[in-house]
Motif scaffolding. Structure first.
Motif, PDB file in Angstrom:
ATOM      1  N   GLY A 215       7.094  -4.215 -46.483  1.00 10.54           N
ATOM      2  CA  GLY A 215       7.887  -3.770 -45.344  1.00 10.54           C
ATOM      3  C   GLY A 215       9.336  -4.197 -45.453  1.00 10.54           C
ATOM      4  O   GLY A 215      10.253  -3.423 -45.128  1.00 10.54           O
ATOM      5  N   ALA A 216       9.559  -5.436 -45.915  1.00 13.64           N
ATOM      6  CA  ALA A 216      10.928  -5.916 -46.084  1.00 13.64           C
ATOM      7  C   ALA A 216      11.663  -5.105 -47.145  1.00 13.64           C
ATOM      8  O   ALA A 216      12.843  -4.762 -46.994  1.00 13.64           O
ATOM      9  N   ILE A 217      10.973  -4.773 -48.246  1.00 17.42           N
ATOM     10  CA  ILE A 217      11.575  -3.941 -49.286  1.00 17.42           C
ATOM     11  C   ILE A 217      11.942  -2.576 -48.724  1.00 17.42           C
ATOM     12  O   ILE A 217      13.026  -2.033 -49.016  1.00 17.42           O
ATOM     13  N   ALA A 218      11.060  -2.006 -47.917  1.00 18.39           N
ATOM     14  CA  ALA A 218      11.333  -0.701 -47.320  1.00 18.39           C
ATOM     15  C   ALA A 218      12.562  -0.749 -46.421  1.00 18.39           C
ATOM     16  O   ALA A 218      13.407   0.162 -46.464  1.00 18.39           O
ATOM     17  N   VAL A 219      12.687  -1.791 -45.637  1.00 19.72           N
ATOM     18  CA  VAL A 219      13.835  -1.923 -44.732  1.00 19.72           C
ATOM     19  C   VAL A 219      15.130  -2.058 -45.527  1.00 19.72           C
ATOM     20  O   VAL A 219      16.154  -1.437 -45.194  1.00 19.72           O
ATOM     21  N   VAL A 220      15.106  -2.861 -46.588  1.00 20.26           N
ATOM     22  CA  VAL A 220      16.304  -3.049 -47.413  1.00 20.26           C
ATOM     23  C   VAL A 220      16.731  -1.729 -48.049  1.00 20.26           C
ATOM     24  O   VAL A 220      17.916  -1.365 -48.040  1.00 20.26           O
ATOM     25  N   LEU A 221      15.765  -0.994 -48.619  1.00 19.08           N
ATOM     26  CA  LEU A 221      16.097   0.280 -49.250  1.00 19.08           C
ATOM     27  C   LEU A 221      16.609   1.297 -48.230  1.00 19.08           C
ATOM     28  O   LEU A 221      17.561   2.036 -48.505  1.00 19.08           O
ATOM     29  N   ALA A 222      15.982   1.338 -47.066  1.00 24.14           N
ATOM     30  CA  ALA A 222      16.441   2.259 -46.024  1.00 24.14           C
ATOM     31  C   ALA A 222      17.856   1.909 -45.582  1.00 24.14           C
ATOM     32  O   ALA A 222      18.704   2.797 -45.398  1.00 24.14           O
ATOM     33  N   GLY A 223      18.129   0.610 -45.433  1.00 18.28           N
ATOM     34  CA  GLY A 223      19.467   0.183 -45.045  1.00 18.28           C
ATOM     35  C   GLY A 223      20.507   0.512 -46.100  1.00 18.28           C
ATOM     36  O   GLY A 223      21.617   0.964 -45.787  1.00 18.28           O
ATOM     37  N   ALA A 224      20.163   0.293 -47.349  1.00 15.66           N
ATOM     38  CA  ALA A 224      21.096   0.614 -48.434  1.00 15.66           C
ATOM     39  C   ALA A 224      21.378   2.111 -48.487  1.00 15.66           C
ATOM     40  O   ALA A 224      22.524   2.531 -48.706  1.00 15.66           O
TER      41      ALA A 224
END
Length: 397
Positions: A215-224
């Protein structure tokens, strides 16, 4: 003689891996090339490298099915493996040279069943029903999902800076949770990127579970992706498109290498006494070389002749293909990546109403469907006959 036949089967496996690299692993990069996000030559380079890595990391489950699950009551011999691989690789090469992508899974599955039955094995009916059900579902599920995603991405109801980051985050989450055989994992644990990271985080660090890390990886990628879209929408969409192409290429290698290595897996276990990872490495090398040498023509065929896709519809084509192939790897079902990609391309290509719209070639698609059916039936018949012919030669058994 057994060692010589094992060597012949190994050479046939490398030939098949080369053919798969040139044929089936070309299709995933085609939408990115068709959308002008990558050149054909750069796409061919990526086909070899990324698909080869995916073959080593994810190829074990489908290799097991091809090698052990398609016939009952017999163990595949070097002669049967050679007959299977030579038949399938020859048929695929002929289709490749004519510019029509032949589905490797259909061809290899038919050839493996034909050689296994000629060897004296029985039909694994339950396995066939599961695989056929999955195959029949692919064009329906993928076509609908690709069409729906294309409608959302091309339409103006939801802005790009919302839809594109959500999709990027979702794919990132899926990638973090896929099983990779090359990663270390405790007994019974999933060997995933998220799982490895979660197990190595210090105590008390949040998140500490694989789901939390994913989930944290998904949030980081979405933010980027959101940040990139705010700077330049076109660049952001193209970067997502290339990223998805790499993910699909990686998955294609994992789903396709088993078609080349599966028939040889029993030979490695019995005659050579070597672990399966060595066989997957050989298959990955064959895919890499085949992708570099032969893929440009097939990339052009799929990118230009089946449908003319823009960047957004290409994204819509990639995501269902990625999810479908990962599901196939999870279940151990052999699939044709030509079928997977073409189903998504057609679904996304049917959406109109934008400047980058294009048509779907009905004639080309009809020829391809005929090739799908003919390759499986023809592979079974020819492999059965080839095995019987070779088995009749004194000293080859």
């Amino acid at each position: 003689m057994a060692s010589l036949l094992a060597l012949v089967a190994l050479v046939a496996s490398m030939f098949m891996a080369f053919t798969v690299g040139a044929n089936s692993n070309s299709a995933p990069i085609a939408p990115a090339v068709g959308a002008n996000a990558l050149s054909t030559l750069r796409g061919a380079l990526l086909v070899g490298i990324v698909a080869g890595l995916g073959a080593i990391s994810q190829g074990g489950s489908i290799s097991e099915t091809i090698g052990h699950g398609l016939v009952t009551g017999v163990t595949i011999t070097p002669l049967a493996a050679a007959a299977t691989l030579l038949t399938a690789a020859t048929l695929i090469t002929i289709g490749n040279s004519r510019g029509y992508p032949i589905p490797s899974a259909f061809t290899v599955t038919g050839a493996a069943v034909g050689a296994g039955v000629a060897l004296g094995g029985g039909f694994a009916v339950g396995t066939y029903l599961n695989i056929l059900g999955f195959w029949f579902a692919i064009p329906i599920v993928e076509g609908v999902l690709a069409y729906a995603l294309a409608r959302v991405l091309i339409g103006d109801r939801v802005p790009d800076h919302v839809t594109v980051p959500v999709l990027a985050g979702g794919v990132g989450y899926a990638l973090a949770m896929i099983r990779l055989s090359v990663l270390p994992a405790p007994q019974g644990a999933r060997a995933t990127v998220a799982g490895v990271v979660a197990r190595h985080l210090p105590a008390g660090v949040v998140p500490t579970t694989a789901l939390g890390v994913a989930g944290a990886i998904a949030v980081v990628l979405a933010g980027a992706m959101y940040w990139q879209l705010r700077r330049d929408v076109t660049t952001g969409i193209h970067r997502l498109l290339v990223g998805l192409a790499l993910a699909v290429l990686f998955t294609s290698g994992g789903s396709q290498v088993g078609l080349a290595t599966g028939p040889l897996e029993p030979v490695f276990e019995s005659a050579l006494d070597l672990p399966a990872i060595y066989l997957l490495v050989l298959g990955g090398v064959g895919i890499l070389v085949g992708g570099w040498v032969r893929s440009p023509r097939l990339i052009q065929a799929v990118a230009r002749e089946y449908a003319s896709l823009g960047p957004k519809r290409s994204i819509a084509a990639f995501i269902p293909a990625f999810l479908t192939a990962q599901a196939a790897i999870m279940f151990g079902y052999p699939i044709s990546f030509n079928k997977v990609m073409i189903s998504s391309i057609i679904g996304a290509g049917l959406v109109g109403g934008a400047a980058d719209t294009g048509g779907v070639s009905v004639t080309k698609t009809g020829y391809t469907v005929a090739a799908w059916v003919g390759s499986m039936v023809g592979g079974a018949v020819l492999s059965f006959g080839l095995y019987r012919l070779l088995a009749a030669i004194p000293g080859l058994q």
